[in-house]
Motif scaffolding. Structure first.
Motif, PDB file in Angstrom:
ATOM      1  N   ARG A 161       6.996 -16.082  -8.162  1.00  0.00           N
ATOM      2  CA  ARG A 161       7.756 -14.395  -8.062  1.00  0.00           C
ATOM      3  C   ARG A 161       6.463 -13.695  -8.338  1.00  0.00           C
ATOM      4  O   ARG A 161       5.803 -13.999  -9.380  1.00  0.00           O
ATOM      5  CB  ARG A 161       9.034 -13.892  -8.839  1.00  0.00           C
ATOM      6  N   VAL A 162       6.509 -12.383  -7.895  1.00  0.00           N
ATOM      7  CA  VAL A 162       5.003 -11.903  -8.084  1.00  0.00           C
ATOM      8  C   VAL A 162       5.321 -10.576  -8.696  1.00  0.00           C
ATOM      9  O   VAL A 162       6.321  -9.739  -8.278  1.00  0.00           O
ATOM     10  CB  VAL A 162       3.722 -11.079  -7.068  1.00  0.00           C
ATOM     11  N   TYR A 163       4.542 -10.007  -9.605  1.00  0.00           N
ATOM     12  CA  TYR A 163       5.635  -8.388 -10.692  1.00  0.00           C
ATOM     13  C   TYR A 163       4.259  -8.003 -11.376  1.00  0.00           C
ATOM     14  O   TYR A 163       2.877  -7.863 -11.736  1.00  0.00           O
ATOM     15  CB  TYR A 163       5.876  -9.347 -12.238  1.00  0.00           C
ATOM     16  N   VAL A 164       4.369  -6.683 -10.577  1.00  0.00           N
ATOM     17  CA  VAL A 164       3.708  -5.547 -10.578  1.00  0.00           C
ATOM     18  C   VAL A 164       3.595  -4.684 -10.871  1.00  0.00           C
ATOM     19  O   VAL A 164       4.986  -3.583 -10.435  1.00  0.00           O
ATOM     20  CB  VAL A 164       2.838  -4.622  -9.073  1.00  0.00           C
ATOM     21  N   THR A 165       3.135  -3.530 -12.436  1.00  0.00           N
ATOM     22  CA  THR A 165       3.608  -2.670 -12.785  1.00  0.00           C
ATOM     23  C   THR A 165       3.531  -1.003 -11.899  1.00  0.00           C
ATOM     24  O   THR A 165       2.054  -1.248 -11.699  1.00  0.00           O
ATOM     25  CB  THR A 165       3.146  -2.493 -14.454  1.00  0.00           C
ATOM     26  N   ASP A 166       3.805   0.013 -12.452  1.00  0.00           N
ATOM     27  CA  ASP A 166       3.819   0.949 -11.480  1.00  0.00           C
ATOM     28  C   ASP A 166       3.804   2.262 -12.922  1.00  0.00           C
ATOM     29  O   ASP A 166       5.115   2.291 -13.194  1.00  0.00           O
ATOM     30  CB  ASP A 166       4.810   0.890 -10.215  1.00  0.00           C
ATOM     31  N   ALA A 208       1.052  -1.091   0.128  1.00  0.00           N
ATOM     32  CA  ALA A 208       0.118  -0.103   0.355  1.00  0.00           C
ATOM     33  C   ALA A 208       0.335   0.883  -0.252  1.00  0.00           C
ATOM     34  O   ALA A 208       1.868   1.297   0.773  1.00  0.00           O
ATOM     35  CB  ALA A 208      -1.241   0.074   1.487  1.00  0.00           C
ATOM     36  N   GLY A 209       0.623   2.181  -0.545  1.00  0.00           N
ATOM     37  CA  GLY A 209       1.290   3.270  -1.238  1.00  0.00           C
ATOM     38  C   GLY A 209       2.745   3.504  -1.686  1.00  0.00           C
ATOM     39  O   GLY A 209       3.489   4.328  -2.156  1.00  0.00           O
ATOM     40  N   HIS A 210       2.689   1.903  -2.512  1.00  0.00           N
ATOM     41  CA  HIS A 210       3.896   2.070  -2.447  1.00  0.00           C
ATOM     42  C   HIS A 210       3.632   2.375  -4.433  1.00  0.00           C
ATOM     43  O   HIS A 210       4.156   1.836  -5.193  1.00  0.00           O
ATOM     44  CB  HIS A 210       5.008   0.824  -3.025  1.00  0.00           C
ATOM     45  N   PHE A 211       1.951   1.633  -5.350  1.00  0.00           N
ATOM     46  CA  PHE A 211       2.303   1.981  -6.729  1.00  0.00           C
ATOM     47  C   PHE A 211       2.060   3.082  -7.321  1.00  0.00           C
ATOM     48  O   PHE A 211       0.782   2.915  -7.920  1.00  0.00           O
ATOM     49  CB  PHE A 211       1.293   0.191  -6.719  1.00  0.00           C
TER      50      PHE A 211
END
Length: 249
Positions: free
Chosen positions: A229-234, A203-206
């Motif tokens: 591993r989990v990948y999240v785009t920002d 929370a607060g990092h994307f």
């Protein structure tokens, strides 16, 4: 070298049969949305791009959606204004339309993932849930009720191959702080296939729900089934965040 020009791109998926990369793109508001296919090693276009329905919000602004591919290389595209997910062959033939039905009917779907059985897990954002549809398009039911995971503000979804479901959501469940972030924030949530929340991180990092220019940056999620591993785009920070699987203390 990147093959991408100045178009609006959002969803991306990989054809597991040959490694080709599917990219959903649109040159402009009044041009068709297209699925482009690229060689993963050279970036050279493969075959002919094929047209798919575009997703726009009520103001006509292009909406980011997450696409997926199944084990046969078929590609799935959510169409937000039509409340449906479309399945295409690798060459662009429309194979099936998924709308759900009854209590499992889709409303503004924005993301999709496909499990090893060919079932679809849809980020059904208009209903604040993740819903499971079988390969025929019917809602999967247990005890006469659709299999669904309540998930406020869900936008994209991914599966880890072990039965867990990952979602990027935007809501006020966690405090973010800061004037830009406002009351809601973007975070990563992990659920069991039965809907139990297992983790809530990031929370607060994307990035932010809205950048300083007022442009929204929607985050997408993907999972490497082999490594966990989990990948999240920002998009706001132009970064991809990588999360490792849990480690025993």
């Amino acid at each position: 070298p990147s093959p991408f020009g100045s178009a609006h791109y959002s969803g991306v998926a990989v054809n597991p049969t040959n490694g080709d990369v599917y990219v959903l793109g649109q040159e402009g508001l009044f041009t068709p949305a297209m699925i482009f296919v690229y060689d993963p090693n050279t970036g050279v276009p493969v075959g002919t791009p094929f047209e798919v329905p575009a997703s726009h919000n009520w103001e006509g602004v292009v909406t980011d959606v997450q696409i997926a591919a199944d084990s046969a290389g078929n590609v799935y595209v959510p169409v937000v204004p039509e409340n449906e997910v479309l399945e295409y062959s690798p060459t662009g033939t429309l194979l099936q339309t998924f709308t759900g039905s009854g209590a499992g009917a889709l409303k503004e779907p924005t993301g999709v993932a496909v499990d090893s059985s060919g079932n679809l897990w849809v980020a059904d954002s208009g209903n604040n849930r993740i819903v499971e549809l079988d390969s025929s398009g019917a809602p999967v039911e247990v005890g006469g009720k659709p299999v669904e995971i309540k998930s406020e503000g869900v936008w994209s979804v991914a599966l880890d191959g072990q039965g867990d479901v990952f979602a990027v959501v935007e809501n006020s469940a966690d405090p973010c702080g800061g004037e830009e972030l406002g009351s809601s924030c973007v975070h990563l949530v992990e659920y069991s296939s039965g809907g139990r929340q297992l983790a809530d991180v990031g929370a607060g990092h994307f990035g932010t729900p809205e950048g300083t220019s007022g442009v929204r940056f929607y985050s997408m999620v993907a999972v490497n089934e082999a490594s966990g591993r989990v990948y999240v785009t920002d998009g706001y920070k132009e970064t991809v965040l990588v999360f490792g699987p849990p480690v025993a203390p």
